[in-house]
Design a protein around this motif. Structure first.
Motif, PDB file in Angstrom:
ATOM      1  N   SER A   1     -13.283   6.280   2.037  1.00 55.57           N
ATOM      2  CA  SER A   1     -12.060   5.542   2.392  1.00 55.57           C
ATOM      3  C   SER A   1     -12.308   4.042   2.485  1.00 55.57           C
ATOM      4  O   SER A   1     -11.721   3.372   3.321  1.00 55.57           O
ATOM      5  N   ARG A   2     -13.141   3.529   1.611  1.00 53.60           N
ATOM      6  CA  ARG A   2     -13.401   2.091   1.575  1.00 53.60           C
ATOM      7  C   ARG A   2     -12.386   1.430   0.654  1.00 53.60           C
ATOM      8  O   ARG A   2     -12.200   1.850  -0.482  1.00 53.60           O
ATOM      9  N   SER A   3     -11.737   0.384   1.143  1.00 55.67           N
ATOM     10  CA  SER A   3     -10.772  -0.340   0.320  1.00 55.67           C
ATOM     11  C   SER A   3     -10.633  -1.754   0.856  1.00 55.67           C
ATOM     12  O   SER A   3     -10.867  -2.012   2.031  1.00 55.67           O
TER      13      SER A   3
ATOM     14  N   ARG B  71       0.829  -1.220   0.000  1.00 55.55           N
ATOM     15  CA  ARG B  71       0.000   0.000   0.000  1.00 55.55           C
ATOM     16  C   ARG B  71       0.861   1.268   0.000  1.00 55.55           C
ATOM     17  O   ARG B  71       0.405   2.338  -0.396  1.00 55.55           O
TER      18      ARG B  71
END
Length: 323
Positions: free
Chosen positions: A236-238, A57
């Motif tokens: 901020s969804r991942s 990431r």
């Protein structure tokens, strides 16, 4: 609390990398927290998982931080908030900040408090809306460190304040400031989109009140603001898990498809600027909105160190000390 003794005012927050080199170790600390991410195999694989995912990431996240100056401003804002609140409470209150995933960490700060001879504290979570993934993790981290480093410390915890009137007033003021950025001829057409940080749906399913708190905050803020159309979404969804819905990206697209051309975004679960306001909303969501046809895009200012917000937090502390 004895009236003649110093009191530590301790603000708890998430933290953020203070340089591009700090991004990967910051992400490791984040993903290694089992209260935030719980692997099915238990704690045995947590750190190897955290090393792997933080490594992969980091490249993208480094570029995101590069876009906002190469570091998180969260510590700077939180320090200003701590100082401002302590000044309003009186000279016996001493400001301190503890970050969950970066410096300054709980052990270090508590050692400083002990060395200063301070025996009492008020501990305030800067997450207005409670979930075990944020407030719960930060409070547990503080309690563990306090027991190990400064077991004599007597403290009071303030863990949620989503419906505190002064906070709602301050947030409503920021919404009105955001509305003022639109031309008078557009103001009646503005759609207000409150964007909160998403959680995996399993946190809500297990009983966390986070979504209820966010919805209650927004409803009470809009009672103060007035007649505008508004909605709530989660950003901020991942990752391959089921997240809270609706997502902010999808909601922006739906508003644009419905013909709306003026959008005010309001960060609701954040009390200061950081990567999710400065990069995700101000850059990514702005670009998305423009591509979708929303030609008038604004973001309401964050609470940061606005005087009304600091007044509200000082009043919140006083109220808890009276109980």
């Amino acid at each position: 609390m004895p009236a003649d003794q110093p009191v530590a005012l301790i603000l708890l927050n998430m933290g953020g990398p203070d340089s591009l080199a700090a991004v990967e170790p910051f992400l490791f600390n984040l993903f290694a927290d089992r209260e935030l991410i719980q692997l099915p195999a238990g704690g045995l694989l947590q750190k190897p998982f955290a090393r792997l995912i933080s490594h992969f990431r980091a490249k993208k996240v480094v570029e995101n931080y590069r876009q906002i100056g190469g570091r998180s401003p969260l510590l700077e804002w939180t320090n200003k908030q701590a100082v401002g609140i302590a000044e309003r409470l009186g000279e016996r209150f001493r400001p301190y900040v503890i970050m969950r995933y970066w410096q300054p960490r709980a052990e270090q700060v508590l050692a400083d408090i002990k060395a200063a001879g301070i025996q009492t504290a008020v501990v305030v979570s800067l997450y207005p809306h409670y979930t075990g993934a944020t407030t719960g993790s930060s409070v547990n981290d503080f309690k563990k460190a306090a027991a190990a480093v400064h077991p004599e410390l007597e403290y009071r915890l303030i863990e949620e304040w989503y419906d505190w009137p002064g906070y709602l007033d301050a947030l409503a003021n920021r919404v009105n400031e955001g509305l003022d950025a639109f031309h008078d001829l557009l103001r009646d057409e503005v759609q207000i989109l409150f964007s909160a940080h998403a959680l995996p749906q399993k946190f809500i399913d297990r009983g966390d009140p986070y979504q209820q708190h966010v919805e209650a905050t927004v409803e009470q803020v809009m009672e103060r603001v007035g007649y505008y159309d508004w909605s709530i979404a989660y950003q901020s969804r991942s990752g391959p898990v089921k997240w809270m819905e609706p997502g902010t990206e999808e909601t922006i697209a739906q508003l644009a498809a419905a013909g709306h051309r003026a959008l005010l975004m309001v960060p609701v679960s954040f009390v200061s600027d950081h990567i999710e306001t400065l990069q995700e909303i101000d850059i990514e969501y702005r670009e998305l909105a423009v591509r979708q046809g929303i030609v008038n895009f604004q973001r309401a200012p964050s609470l940061n160190d606005h005087a009304d917000f600091l007044d509200a937090m000082a009043a919140l502390v006083r109220e808890h000390l009276r109980r």
